[in-house]
Enzyme design. Structure first.
Site, PDB file in Angstrom:
ATOM      1  N   HIS A 127      -9.901   1.511 -11.193  1.00 12.74           N
ATOM      2  CA  HIS A 127      -9.263   0.664 -12.194  1.00 12.74           C
ATOM      3  C   HIS A 127     -10.307   0.031 -13.098  1.00 12.74           C
ATOM      4  O   HIS A 127     -11.507   0.031 -12.793  1.00 12.74           O
ATOM      5  CB  HIS A 127      -8.374  -0.406 -11.545  1.00 12.74           C
ATOM      6  CG  HIS A 127      -9.131  -1.487 -10.830  1.00 12.74           C
ATOM      7  ND1 HIS A 127      -8.688  -2.789 -10.763  1.00 12.74           N
ATOM      8  CD2 HIS A 127     -10.315  -1.475 -10.142  1.00 12.74           C
ATOM      9  CE1 HIS A 127      -9.545  -3.516 -10.066  1.00 12.74           C
ATOM     10  NE2 HIS A 127     -10.537  -2.759  -9.678  1.00 12.74           N
ATOM     11  N   CYS A 175      -7.107  -1.636 -18.424  1.00 15.17           N
ATOM     12  CA  CYS A 175      -6.506  -1.000 -17.245  1.00 15.17           C
ATOM     13  C   CYS A 175      -5.500   0.096 -17.602  1.00 15.17           C
ATOM     14  O   CYS A 175      -5.595   1.226 -17.113  1.00 15.17           O
ATOM     15  CB  CYS A 175      -5.880  -2.051 -16.336  1.00 15.17           C
ATOM     16  SG  CYS A 175      -4.405  -2.871 -16.990  1.00 15.17           S
ATOM     17  N   HIS A 223      -1.224  -5.380 -14.458  1.00 14.67           N
ATOM     18  CA  HIS A 223      -2.400  -4.572 -14.157  1.00 14.67           C
ATOM     19  C   HIS A 223      -1.963  -3.275 -13.494  1.00 14.67           C
ATOM     20  O   HIS A 223      -0.933  -3.219 -12.815  1.00 14.67           O
ATOM     21  CB  HIS A 223      -3.352  -5.340 -13.233  1.00 14.67           C
ATOM     22  CG  HIS A 223      -4.672  -4.675 -13.035  1.00 14.67           C
ATOM     23  ND1 HIS A 223      -5.571  -4.489 -14.055  1.00 14.67           N
ATOM     24  CD2 HIS A 223      -5.251  -4.129 -11.921  1.00 14.67           C
ATOM     25  CE1 HIS A 223      -6.650  -3.876 -13.587  1.00 14.67           C
ATOM     26  NE2 HIS A 223      -6.478  -3.641 -12.303  1.00 14.67           N
TER      27      HIS A 223
END
Length: 332
Positions: free
Chosen positions: A308, A249, A296
C-alpha cells in the site's frame, strides 16, 4: 448528495483534527512520544478521507466537463441543418425579389444579423417551405433544451470546483497540523537521545532495509497486478498521484489492476463499489483490502501482507494486513 456528504465529513474532520492537535499544543500539556505518534496516526487517517474525496471530485469534474463537450457536439448537426435552412430561406427571398417581389418584406429577413433576429423575422415569410420551417422548429426546440442543460452543467461544474478548493484547503490544514506534531515528536526524540547520552545508556538501534526479493508467485491477471504493485515499492506517496513515480493509495491499486487490463476508479470507495465483496478467509493475492471507512485501500499479496501507499510521511511498502482498522475485502 456527494457534495453535502463530503462537506459534512470535511467539517467533522476539521473539528476532530483541531481537537486532537489542540491538547498537544496546550501550554501545560506534556504528551509522551507514544501519544504524539497516536495523534500523527489519527491525523493521517483523517487525511486519507480527504485524499479520497479529492480523487472523487476530480473524477466528477472530468465527467461533468465530458458531458458539456458531448452536449456541444450533439448540437453541431442541428446547427448545420439550421444553417442549411437559413441558406434556403435566403435564396427564396432573393429569387422572389428578382421576380418582382416586395423588397420590404424580404429585407426583414435578409437584414437579420443574428440567429435570434432571424427567428423574429422568419415567421413573416410565407415563402419558406414546410421542411425549412420544420428544421427551424426542431433546431429551436433543441437549442432551448441545450441552453437549459448547459446552464445546469455549468452550475454543477462551478459547485464541484468550489468543493475541490475546499477539499484542498482542508488537506493543507491537516497536513499543517501533522507537521506540527512531527516537529513535537522530533524534539521529544532529541530530548530522549540527550537524556540517554547523559546517563551513558547503551542502546543499540539497528535499522535495516532488506531487499524484498522477488514478488510472490501469482498467476493470471492477479499476478500482473501484484507484480506491478511490487515494482513500485519505495516510491513516494503523493496526494492525488497515480504513477509512474508517485502514488496515493487508490492510485496504486488502480494502476496495479490497470496493468492487468482492468479499469478501476481513482477512489477507494468507488473501487469498493466495483469489486466483489469477499470474506477474509477467501482472500487471495491480488484482492483489495479496504480500511478506515473506505478512506484507504491496499492490494493483498498473501501471507497476511499487503502492498500500500500509506501517507506522505513514507513510501509504497509491504505491511501487515492489520495495519489499520479494516473495512472489508474485495475481488476484482
Amino acid at each position: 448528495m456527494f457534495i453535502g456528504r463530503t462537506a459534512l465529513r470535511a467539517w467533522l474532520i476539521g473539528l476532530t483534527v483541531a481537537a486532537v492537535v489542540a491538547p498537544a499544543c496546550a501550554a501545560h500539556a506534556d504528551p509522551t512520544h507514544e501519544e504524539i505518534q497516536a495523534q500523527i496516526d489519527k491525523g493521517n487517517r483523517d487525511l486519507e478521507l480527504i485524499v479520497e474525496d479529492y480523487n472523487k471530485i476530480n473524477g466528477d469534474l472530468e465527467a461533468t466537463q465530458a458531458s458539456i463537450t458531448k452536449l456541444e457536439q450533439d448540437l453541431q448537426p442541428l446547427q448545420a441543418s439550421m444553417d442549411e435552412a437559413r441558406k434556403g430561406a435566403d435564396q427564396v427571398a432573393v429569387n422572389a425579389y428578382k421576380s418582382g417581389g416586395s423588397l420590404g418584406t424580404w429585407s426583414l429577413m435578409l437584414g437579420a444579423q443574428s440567429t435570434d433576429g432571424f427567428f423574429d423575422r422568419v415567421g413573416t415569410l410565407e415563402q419558406i417551405s414546410r421542411n425549412q420551417q420544420a428544421d427551424i422548429a426542431t433546431y429551436t426546440a433543441a437549442k432551448n433544451g441545450f441552453d437549459t442543460e448547459k446552464q445546469r452543467l455549468n452550475e454543477q461544474l462551478a459547485a464541484q470546483s468550489r468543493q475541490k478548493t475546499d477539499i484542498e484547503a482542508r488537506r493543507k490544514q491537516i497536513e499543517g497540523n501533522i507537521a506540527k506534531l512531527d516537529d513535537m515528536q522530533k524534539k521529544a526524540d532529541e530530548a530522549a537521545a540527550k537524556a540517554a547520552a547523559a546517563s551513558k545508556a547503551k542502546t543499540t538501534k539497528t535499522t535495516t532495509t532488506s531487499n524484498p526479493g522477488p514478488p510472490p508467485a501469482v498467476s493470471g491477471a492477479a499476478g500482473k497486478a501484484v507484480n506491478y504493485a511490487w515494482a513500485q515499492l519505495g516510491k513516494k506517496y503523493v496526494f492525488g498521484a497515480a504513477g509512474p513515480n508517485t502514488f496515493d493509495c487508490s492510485g496504486l491499486t488502480m494502476m496495479a489492476w490497470k496493468a492487468a487490463g482492468v479499469t478501476l476508479p481513482h477512489n477507494a470507495a468507488q473501487q469498493w463499489g466495483k469489486v466483489k465483496h469477499i470474506t477474509r478467509s477467501q482472500l487471495a493475492p491480488g484482492d483489495l483490502v479496504f480500511y478506515n471507512g473506505l478512506g484507504h485501500v491496499g492490494i493483498y499479496i498473501g501471507n497476511n501482507q499487503i502492498i500500500h501507499a500509506p501517507n506522505s510521511r513514507t513510501v509504497v511498502k509491504v505491511a501487515p494486513i492489520d495495519i489499520d482498522s479494516l473495512y472489508g475485502y474485495g475481488r476484482v
